[in-house]
Design a protein around this motif. Sequence first.
Motif, PDB file in Angstrom:
ATOM      1  N   TYR A 217      -8.713   4.302   4.726  1.00 34.68           N
ATOM      2  CA  TYR A 217      -7.429   4.271   4.038  1.00 34.68           C
ATOM      3  C   TYR A 217      -7.287   3.008   3.189  1.00 34.68           C
ATOM      4  CZ  TYR A 217      -6.174   7.930   7.357  1.00 34.68           C
ATOM      5  OH  TYR A 217      -6.149   9.084   8.093  1.00 34.68           O
ATOM      6  N   SER A 218      -6.762   3.183   1.995  1.00 36.89           N
ATOM      7  CA  SER A 218      -6.424   2.037   1.160  1.00 36.89           C
ATOM      8  C   SER A 218      -5.079   1.473   1.612  1.00 36.89           C
ATOM      9  CB  SER A 218      -6.331   2.465  -0.309  1.00 36.89           C
ATOM     10  OG  SER A 218      -5.233   3.350  -0.490  1.00 36.89           O
ATOM     11  N   ASP A 219      -4.764   0.266   1.168  1.00 38.13           N
ATOM     12  CA  ASP A 219      -3.463  -0.322   1.494  1.00 38.13           C
ATOM     13  C   ASP A 219      -2.338   0.572   0.974  1.00 38.13           C
ATOM     14  OD1 ASP A 219      -4.740  -2.442   2.686  1.00 38.13           O
ATOM     15  OD2 ASP A 219      -4.511  -3.803   0.973  1.00 38.13           O
ATOM     16  N   GLU A 220      -2.548   1.148  -0.210  1.00 35.42           N
ATOM     17  CA  GLU A 220      -1.521   2.013  -0.795  1.00 35.42           C
ATOM     18  C   GLU A 220      -1.302   3.257   0.058  1.00 35.42           C
ATOM     19  OE1 GLU A 220      -4.090   0.735  -2.387  1.00 35.42           O
ATOM     20  OE2 GLU A 220      -3.071  -0.759  -3.656  1.00 35.42           O
ATOM     21  N   GLU A 221      -2.364   3.816   0.601  1.00 33.37           N
ATOM     22  CA  GLU A 221      -2.227   5.005   1.440  1.00 33.37           C
ATOM     23  C   GLU A 221      -1.523   4.680   2.750  1.00 33.37           C
ATOM     24  OE1 GLU A 221      -5.976   7.865   0.170  1.00 33.37           O
ATOM     25  OE2 GLU A 221      -6.367   6.107   1.441  1.00 33.37           O
TER      26      GLU A 221
ATOM     27  N   ARG B 213       0.690   2.310   3.155  1.00 36.53           N
ATOM     28  CA  ARG B 213       2.105   2.150   2.810  1.00 36.53           C
ATOM     29  C   ARG B 213       2.771   3.507   2.608  1.00 36.53           C
ATOM     30  NH1 ARG B 213       0.326  -2.697   0.110  1.00 36.53           N
ATOM     31  NH2 ARG B 213      -0.219  -1.546  -1.789  1.00 36.53           N
ATOM     32  N   ALA B 214       2.045   4.457   2.005  1.00 31.18           N
ATOM     33  CA  ALA B 214       2.601   5.794   1.800  1.00 31.18           C
ATOM     34  C   ALA B 214       2.850   6.490   3.141  1.00 31.18           C
ATOM     35  CB  ALA B 214       1.661   6.627   0.934  1.00 31.18           C
TER      36      ALA B 214
ATOM     37  N   GLN C 161       5.931   5.017   4.638  1.00 31.27           N
ATOM     38  CA  GLN C 161       7.117   5.492   3.925  1.00 31.27           C
ATOM     39  C   GLN C 161       7.493   6.904   4.376  1.00 31.27           C
ATOM     40  OE1 GLN C 161       6.801   5.159  -0.332  1.00 31.27           O
ATOM     41  NE2 GLN C 161       8.702   6.267  -0.725  1.00 31.27           N
TER      42      GLN C 161
ATOM     43  N   ALA D 102       2.133  12.517   2.146  1.00 38.34           N
ATOM     44  CA  ALA D 102       1.791  11.307   1.399  1.00 38.34           C
ATOM     45  C   ALA D 102       0.742  11.574   0.328  1.00 38.34           C
ATOM     46  CB  ALA D 102       1.298  10.229   2.359  1.00 38.34           C
TER      47      ALA D 102
END
Length: 311
Positions: A108-112, A114-115, A118, A231
């Motif tokens: 997982y990326s940091d963006e994923e 965070r998604a 969320q 997500a």
Amino acid sequence: MSTQPSLRAHLDDYLALRRALGFKLHNAGRLLGQFVDYLDEHGLHTPTIDSALAWATLPTGASTSWRAIRLSAVRGFAAYLHSIDPRVEVPAAGLIHHGPDRATPYLYSDEEIRALLQEAAALRPALRAATYQTLIGLLAASGLRVGEAIALDSTDLDTEHELLVVRHTKFDKSRLVPLHPSTMGALRRYTGLRDQAHPRPACPALLVSTTGARLLHSNIGLTFTRLARQAGIVRRSAACRPRIHDLRHSFAVATVLDWYRDGADAAAMMPKLSTYLGHTDPKHTYWYLSAAPELMALAGRRLDAHLAGQP
């Protein structure tokens, strides 16, 4: 034979017998409980090869190795039942071919991440949202196994020393897991909300369901799959799909990436990461890292720089 209560009672006897012989059977016990539930739901009173296969191949799209694990658990239980009731059919060994198809970790990326957090925030009621946000954040920030997080009690959180005490893990070992201050802050906020919702705890668990009970592995898997889909996180190949366990893989890879970027001696640090993750041997940690192209690229550049500096 009827599945209630006799089959459930037979399962309890079977697990008690195996555990008395020294087998832990954490996963097998959980899987066989689900198998008995499946039989009940379908009105099946005697396990058969067909029913074992139908259950073992769930869910659709599961890896062959996972199906083989499920069928293997049923096979042992069926053999025990067959000694009591000859009508019970025992699946043959190798009925589901188990080849070298170990799942490829989904990093997982940091963006994923965070998604995912969320999407978890939108769950209802508020305690459920907080529980899944805390669970996902804790796994991403500590590399714990899902089962280890579920098993944590409130007393395992040492707020004074900012660490977790992880007891009786996969290899029946215990370890201390130091936490980042931000992770500790999130856990403090969660326990405050949890205690407001359940001032008289129904169980000692650190992470609880909306009823105050300890979380169930099966429910976590279903909820995480839904959160990932919402997500926009999708499988990358037949062998690489987003699983909650891969937050552990992602933590390991991110840690080593940071070492390389900081110029640290990654090889010398690896035993520390293995200890932190609860691995019995660094080779298991190295397997986690083999699926990270970015990590391999950094290691290659490190090797090139080393060779260039040689006379």
